[in-house]
Design an enzyme around this catalytic site. Sequence first.
Site, PDB file in Angstrom:
ATOM      1  N   GLU A   1       4.709  -0.451   5.613  1.00  0.00           N
ATOM      2  CA  GLU A   1       5.616  -1.536   5.048  1.00  0.00           C
ATOM      3  C   GLU A   1       5.474  -1.645   3.501  1.00  0.00           C
ATOM      4  OE1 GLU A   1       6.080  -6.431   5.907  1.00  0.00           O
ATOM      5  OE2 GLU A   1       4.267  -5.305   6.795  1.00  0.00           O
TER       6      GLU A   1
ATOM      7  N   GLU B   1       4.995   7.090  -1.319  1.00  0.00           N
ATOM      8  CA  GLU B   1       4.511   5.682  -0.409  1.00  0.00           C
ATOM      9  C   GLU B   1       5.601   4.923  -0.407  1.00  0.00           C
ATOM     10  OE1 GLU B   1      -0.170   5.313  -0.809  1.00  0.00           O
ATOM     11  OE2 GLU B   1       1.146   3.761  -1.972  1.00  0.00           O
TER      12      GLU B   1
ATOM     13  N   PRO C   1     -18.603   0.356 -10.585  1.00  0.00           N
ATOM     14  CA  PRO C   1     -19.267   1.107  -9.642  1.00  0.00           C
ATOM     15  C   PRO C   1     -19.098   0.538  -8.158  1.00  0.00           C
ATOM     16  CG  PRO C   1     -21.087   0.049 -10.792  1.00  0.00           C
ATOM     17  CD  PRO C   1     -19.853  -0.299 -11.577  1.00  0.00           C
TER      18      PRO C   1
ATOM     19  N   GLY D   1      -0.726   3.742  -4.554  1.00  0.00           N
ATOM     20  CA  GLY D   1      -1.575   4.707  -5.352  1.00  0.00           C
ATOM     21  C   GLY D   1      -2.235   5.741  -4.356  1.00  0.00           C
TER      22      GLY D   1
END
Lengths: 230, 230
Positions: free
Chosen positions: B117, B69, B86, B49
């Site tokens: 990796e 990625e 938060p 992400g």
Amino acid sequence: MMYGDIPALDERPAVSVDIAVFSVRAQDLRVLLVRRAAPPFRGRWALPGGFVRAAESLDDAARRQLQDETDVRDVYLEQLYTFGGPRRDPRGRVISVAYFALVAGNTPAQAAASGDEVAWHPVRSLPELAFDHAEILTYAWQRLRYKLEYTSVGFELLPNEFTLSELQSAYEIVLGEQLDKRNFRRRILESGILAETNRNRAGEGQGRPARLYRYKKDAPTEVKARRLFP
Amino acid sequence: MMYGDIPALDERPAVSVDIAVFSVRAQDLRVLLVRRAAPPFRGRWALPGGFVRAAESLDDAARRQLQDETDVRDVYLEQLYTFGGPRRDPRGRVISVAYFALVAGNTPAQAAASGDEVAWHPVRSLPELAFDHAEILTYAWQRLRYKLEYTSVGFELLPNEFTLSELQSAYEIVLGEQLDKRNFRRRILESGILAETNRNRAGEGQGRPARLYRYKKDAPTEVKARRLFP
DNA sequence: ACAAAAGTGTTTACTATACACCCATGG
DNA sequence: CCATGGGTGTATAGTAAACACTTTTGT
């Protein structure tokens, strides 16, 4: 989230919450809307909502906005979907976390902090809405119908105590379809999620008073679904 | 979203996407993880992400991050839930829109841009994860089991052509439960979402070759659910 | 010919649906 | 006593679940 450092301030979007609050009243499924007093979309109706503060969770932001804008509290609240198209707000990039909420039909709503106009609109005949709120509402309404059929959130549309006829009527209004009285009662009672009180309610007009029930809070909120597929 | 102007830059959270990509391989349900090369949580495994760019939609951000990625593309992708506590990222307020993805068991994954990796981990024995990714993954896994039972997303776990035994095996691995071969085949075929090819696949070892099927893309992805409640 | 996986129907139990009359109360 | 809404059971159809043997191929 893996790479790159946290983005520079001027690359960050604003994040808001918008809440679709449903309620059954006057024999109709309605949603709570607020008329925008400020641009953009001044004068149009919109879902209640607003920007998330630095230290509050998303759920807290939704509850706070709802209370501040419409004086509605103690709702059943559930996160719905996050709308993040890059052009959905003319002021700039605003990502909105949409919520779905249910309140009992006797819950009043009124302009709170802002003094702005607030009203319950029938979902089957809505005015033009601000932003992409029509899309959010379509999605929320679909989710409501869906959840009503495989969970017990329907009770959130009723006050603490209710008659089985009131419950059936709420289901019929949301689903837009008549249900068989005997089958409805049998299934609801056999599911064991209602507790019978020992009080009755005398109806508005004539007729035999109906037994009052309440929803058992400890009951499973999701009915064990038999497999539908494969 | 109604009141107040759009928040000042320094009150805005960062927004990221995190993706839980599932796949059935080596007789196991696995999820794609990336080992963090940078703090915070350096060395820990995390969901792929990253941060959303100013002009891209959330879905686009998820696809881009996944490709950058892990070199995984052409996935089935669906928004899952938005995590916005938060304190979920030590660097500051980061709101993460989590996605849920499925790919066929033969899809390779490899470190892409970053050279970091990347590996497929069995969901039933995971290492400690960075951030609140364990919570996200628990939620995603539950959603996977759930959707498998009332939609036909299961086909996204298989290559274009597959045998009914492979399909059944994928279902059994995800659901963690044996299924009856005759009932499984009858229901899948009667649902009309598979097209029979006229080719067979000779198995690895011995045994009768199995007929290959493909998923009809035009088929309804959601089986019409009979009402479960009330 | 045998090992290994593919393929194929029927019976039984359960669940969902359709349906009509008596009951309690207020006016 | 009558109008109004509340409350109740049964028969039938449809769906889900359990279950064992034959077929095709490779060695």
